[in-house]
Every structure is written in C-alpha cells, then in structure tokens.
Design a protein around this motif. Structure first.
Motif, PDB file in Angstrom:
ATOM      1  N   SER A 101      53.030  28.498  45.083  1.00  0.00           N
ATOM      2  CA  SER A 101      52.113  28.895  46.151  1.00  0.00           C
ATOM      3  C   SER A 101      52.888  29.298  47.398  1.00  0.00           C
ATOM      4  O   SER A 101      53.966  28.761  47.676  1.00  0.00           O
ATOM      5  N   SER A 102      52.338  30.255  48.133  1.00  0.00           N
ATOM      6  CA  SER A 102      52.900  30.743  49.406  1.00  0.00           C
ATOM      7  C   SER A 102      54.340  31.226  49.265  1.00  0.00           C
ATOM      8  O   SER A 102      55.167  31.023  50.145  1.00  0.00           O
ATOM      9  N   PHE A 103      54.641  31.901  48.180  1.00  0.00           N
ATOM     10  CA  PHE A 103      56.003  32.366  47.892  1.00  0.00           C
ATOM     11  C   PHE A 103      56.304  33.752  48.468  1.00  0.00           C
ATOM     12  O   PHE A 103      57.418  34.036  48.859  1.00  0.00           O
ATOM     13  N   PHE A 104      55.292  34.625  48.537  1.00  0.00           N
ATOM     14  CA  PHE A 104      55.510  36.023  48.900  1.00  0.00           C
ATOM     15  C   PHE A 104      55.001  36.375  50.292  1.00  0.00           C
ATOM     16  O   PHE A 104      53.975  35.880  50.738  1.00  0.00           O
ATOM     17  N   ASP A 105      55.722  37.298  50.935  1.00  0.00           N
ATOM     18  CA  ASP A 105      55.282  37.881  52.207  1.00  0.00           C
ATOM     19  C   ASP A 105      54.270  38.992  51.950  1.00  0.00           C
ATOM     20  O   ASP A 105      53.405  39.260  52.779  1.00  0.00           O
ATOM     21  N   GLY A 106      54.422  39.665  50.819  1.00  0.00           N
ATOM     22  CA  GLY A 106      53.552  40.778  50.487  1.00  0.00           C
ATOM     23  C   GLY A 106      53.390  40.937  48.992  1.00  0.00           C
ATOM     24  O   GLY A 106      54.267  40.556  48.210  1.00  0.00           O
ATOM     25  N   VAL A 107      52.257  41.496  48.614  1.00  0.00           N
ATOM     26  CA  VAL A 107      51.957  41.839  47.222  1.00  0.00           C
ATOM     27  C   VAL A 107      51.374  43.233  47.248  1.00  0.00           C
ATOM     28  O   VAL A 107      50.599  43.579  48.139  1.00  0.00           O
ATOM     29  N   TYR A 108      51.763  44.047  46.283  1.00  0.00           N
ATOM     30  CA  TYR A 108      51.109  45.341  46.146  1.00  0.00           C
ATOM     31  C   TYR A 108      50.885  45.647  44.674  1.00  0.00           C
ATOM     32  O   TYR A 108      51.551  45.115  43.790  1.00  0.00           O
ATOM     33  N   SER A 109      49.885  46.458  44.450  1.00  0.00           N
ATOM     34  CA  SER A 109      49.627  46.944  43.089  1.00  0.00           C
ATOM     35  C   SER A 109      49.244  48.412  43.184  1.00  0.00           C
ATOM     36  O   SER A 109      48.587  48.836  44.135  1.00  0.00           O
ATOM     37  N   PHE A 110      49.686  49.149  42.208  1.00  0.00           N
ATOM     38  CA  PHE A 110      49.405  50.580  42.151  1.00  0.00           C
ATOM     39  C   PHE A 110      48.792  50.892  40.797  1.00  0.00           C
ATOM     40  O   PHE A 110      49.406  50.634  39.756  1.00  0.00           O
ATOM     41  N   LEU A 111      47.568  51.383  40.810  1.00  0.00           N
ATOM     42  CA  LEU A 111      46.843  51.769  39.596  1.00  0.00           C
ATOM     43  C   LEU A 111      46.834  50.652  38.559  1.00  0.00           C
ATOM     44  O   LEU A 111      47.088  50.871  37.380  1.00  0.00           O
ATOM     45  N   TYR A 112      46.543  49.455  39.012  1.00  0.00           N
ATOM     46  CA  TYR A 112      46.449  48.331  38.084  1.00  0.00           C
ATOM     47  C   TYR A 112      45.012  47.829  37.951  1.00  0.00           C
ATOM     48  O   TYR A 112      44.518  47.647  36.855  1.00  0.00           O
ATOM     49  N   PHE A 113      44.337  47.610  39.045  1.00  0.00           N
ATOM     50  CA  PHE A 113      43.054  46.916  39.004  1.00  0.00           C
ATOM     51  C   PHE A 113      41.909  47.742  38.416  1.00  0.00           C
ATOM     52  O   PHE A 113      40.904  47.176  38.026  1.00  0.00           O
ATOM     53  N   TYR A 114      42.051  49.045  38.312  1.00  0.00           N
ATOM     54  CA  TYR A 114      40.977  49.813  37.675  1.00  0.00           C
ATOM     55  C   TYR A 114      40.874  49.484  36.194  1.00  0.00           C
ATOM     56  O   TYR A 114      39.858  49.736  35.560  1.00  0.00           O
ATOM     57  N   ASN A 115      41.916  48.860  35.637  1.00  0.00           N
ATOM     58  CA  ASN A 115      41.922  48.443  34.229  1.00  0.00           C
ATOM     59  C   ASN A 115      41.380  47.025  34.028  1.00  0.00           C
ATOM     60  O   ASN A 115      41.340  46.545  32.911  1.00  0.00           O
ATOM     61  N   VAL A 116      41.011  46.363  35.100  1.00  0.00           N
ATOM     62  CA  VAL A 116      40.635  44.951  35.036  1.00  0.00           C
ATOM     63  C   VAL A 116      39.123  44.819  35.199  1.00  0.00           C
ATOM     64  O   VAL A 116      38.546  45.377  36.134  1.00  0.00           O
ATOM     65  N   THR A 117      38.498  44.055  34.304  1.00  0.00           N
ATOM     66  CA  THR A 117      37.049  43.850  34.410  1.00  0.00           C
ATOM     67  C   THR A 117      36.736  43.000  35.642  1.00  0.00           C
ATOM     68  O   THR A 117      37.580  42.261  36.138  1.00  0.00           O
ATOM     69  N   LYS A 118      35.512  43.106  36.111  1.00  0.00           N
ATOM     70  CA  LYS A 118      35.094  42.365  37.297  1.00  0.00           C
ATOM     71  C   LYS A 118      35.288  40.860  37.093  1.00  0.00           C
ATOM     72  O   LYS A 118      35.753  40.159  37.992  1.00  0.00           O
ATOM     73  N   LYS A 119      34.967  40.380  35.918  1.00  0.00           N
ATOM     74  CA  LYS A 119      35.107  38.947  35.617  1.00  0.00           C
ATOM     75  C   LYS A 119      36.574  38.510  35.710  1.00  0.00           C
ATOM     76  O   LYS A 119      36.884  37.483  36.311  1.00  0.00           O
ATOM     77  N   GLU A 120      37.474  39.286  35.140  1.00  0.00           N
ATOM     78  CA  GLU A 120      38.909  38.961  35.192  1.00  0.00           C
ATOM     79  C   GLU A 120      39.473  39.117  36.600  1.00  0.00           C
ATOM     80  O   GLU A 120      40.384  38.391  36.993  1.00  0.00           O
ATOM     81  N   ARG A 121      38.930  40.060  37.332  1.00  0.00           N
ATOM     82  CA  ARG A 121      39.448  40.379  38.658  1.00  0.00           C
ATOM     83  C   ARG A 121      39.408  39.168  39.599  1.00  0.00           C
ATOM     84  O   ARG A 121      40.345  38.925  40.344  1.00  0.00           O
ATOM     85  N   LYS A 122      38.325  38.392  39.554  1.00  0.00           N
ATOM     86  CA  LYS A 122      38.184  37.245  40.451  1.00  0.00           C
ATOM     87  C   LYS A 122      39.355  36.277  40.289  1.00  0.00           C
ATOM     88  O   LYS A 122      39.954  35.843  41.283  1.00  0.00           O
ATOM     89  N   ASP A 123      39.699  35.929  39.060  1.00  0.00           N
ATOM     90  CA  ASP A 123      40.811  35.005  38.812  1.00  0.00           C
ATOM     91  C   ASP A 123      42.132  35.592  39.296  1.00  0.00           C
ATOM     92  O   ASP A 123      42.967  34.883  39.857  1.00  0.00           O
ATOM     93  N   LYS A 124      42.322  36.872  39.097  1.00  0.00           N
ATOM     94  CA  LYS A 124      43.560  37.533  39.507  1.00  0.00           C
ATOM     95  C   LYS A 124      43.677  37.575  41.041  1.00  0.00           C
ATOM     96  O   LYS A 124      44.751  37.369  41.601  1.00  0.00           O
ATOM     97  N   ILE A 125      42.558  37.811  41.704  1.00  0.00           N
ATOM     98  CA  ILE A 125      42.545  37.831  43.166  1.00  0.00           C
ATOM     99  C   ILE A 125      42.884  36.442  43.707  1.00  0.00           C
ATOM    100  O   ILE A 125      43.660  36.304  44.659  1.00  0.00           O
ATOM    101  N   GLU A 126      42.324  35.404  43.101  1.00  0.00           N
ATOM    102  CA  GLU A 126      42.635  34.032  43.517  1.00  0.00           C
ATOM    103  C   GLU A 126      44.132  33.742  43.355  1.00  0.00           C
ATOM    104  O   GLU A 126      44.732  33.078  44.201  1.00  0.00           O
ATOM    105  N   GLU A 127      44.724  34.221  42.283  1.00  0.00           N
ATOM    106  CA  GLU A 127      46.153  34.021  42.050  1.00  0.00           C
ATOM    107  C   GLU A 127      46.995  34.744  43.105  1.00  0.00           C
ATOM    108  O   GLU A 127      47.978  34.205  43.602  1.00  0.00           O
TER     109      GLU A 127
END
Length: 178
Positions: A101-127
């Motif tokens: 936890s609290s390891f990164f200053d920044g996170v980015y993703s490029f053309l990743y989340f359009y492949n993720v279902t809404k249900k899966e997205r919530k868990d990934k956002i929490e992570e």
C-alpha cells in the motif's frame, strides 16, 4: 505525428495486440502522456497494461523508477518488451497488484480499461487506490467513446483535468483521502 527518427528506432518494438494502435500512434500518445506526467514530481510510477513497454520507455525519462505490469498470457515477454532498459522493471502479473500500500507516486494506464467489465473495474480501481500514496495521481488514457468509465473512478479519485485528442481521452485524477 512522430518524427521519422522516432519511427525508425521504435520499430524494434512490435505493436501490442490488445492496443490496436500503430507504433507511430503509440509514440504520439506516449509523448502526450509524458506532457501530463511531467507536471508531477514522480519517483515510482506504475504502468498498468504496459503491452510492449514503449510508453514505459518514454516514462523512464520523467520518473526515477517505472514498474511496467501486464499479463502476456504465456507469450514470450522478451518478444514484446525488447529494448526496455535502465529504470524500468517488468512484471508479469496484473491484478491484484503485487505491491504494498502507498507504494507509488503515480499510476497510468493506456488503452487498458476499455477491455475491463464494469464489475471487474471496481476491484481494479480499489487496488490502484491502495497502491497510490496519499497525494498520488492517476492518469487514465483510453478511447474517447469509453470516456464515461471515468465515473467509475470518482469514488476514489477527483478528476482535475480532462483532455481529448485523436480519439482518446486523458483524465488526470488525484487520490481522495480515506
């Protein structure tokens, strides 16, 4: 448009299947993303869904350490990440994120989340929220027609800027306090 020099050198890197963009387009987007990321003082940055790591190679110029993470589904990682060096660490894994936890200053993703279902997205956002420092930033870049997915992030992040260019959106978000 990227320079001829960039294109010639970049062709050592293959276009990654999931992204569906050419190397020239990926170079263009990498430079665009770096314009946004360079505004922040970043030491450790996570790229989610790094694919061929071309964007990571640009990001290493603005952050001290890049962690590039993806799931190549049994393919030869070296085939996709040829040319990656210096301060880029490649990790074959995706979610749950293998970082404290609290390891990164920044996170980015490029053309990743359009492949993720809404249900899966919530868990990934929490992570993502979990691994970001309290003042951390998230740069979400995805296809323009999916820009409504930004709403799914607003429970954990405040959007501070939205930019649209060449069929993609770039959303700059700050981590909300717990």
């Amino acid at each position: 448009m990227s320079s001829l020099f960039d294109s010639i050198n970049a062709y050592d890197v293959k276009p990654f299947k999931r992204m569906g963009v050419t190397i020239d387009e990926e170079i263009y987007y990498a430079k665009l993303l770096m314009n946004f990321l360079s505004r922040f003082n970043l030491n450790k940055v996570l790229e989610i869904g790094c694919g061929n790591c071309l964007i990571s190679m640009y990001a290493r110029k603005i952050a001290k350490q890049i962690y590039a993470i993806d799931d190549w589904k049994g393919e030869d990682i070296n085939k996709w990440t040829k040319g990656v060096k210096d301060n880029v660490t490649i990790i074959q894994n995706l979610f749950p994120l293998p970082f404290r936890s609290s390891f990164f200053d920044g996170v980015y993703s490029f053309l990743y989340f359009y492949n993720v279902t809404k249900k899966e997205r919530k868990d990934k956002i929490e992570e993502i929220h979990r691994v970001l420092k309290s003042d951390g930033i998230l740069v979400l870049a995805d296809i323009d027609i999916m820009r409504s997915i930004r709403k799914d992030f607003l429970t954990y992040f405040d959007e501070v800027e939205l930019y649209m260019d060449q069929g993609i959106f770039i959303s700059i978000m700050k981590k909300k306090s717990p």
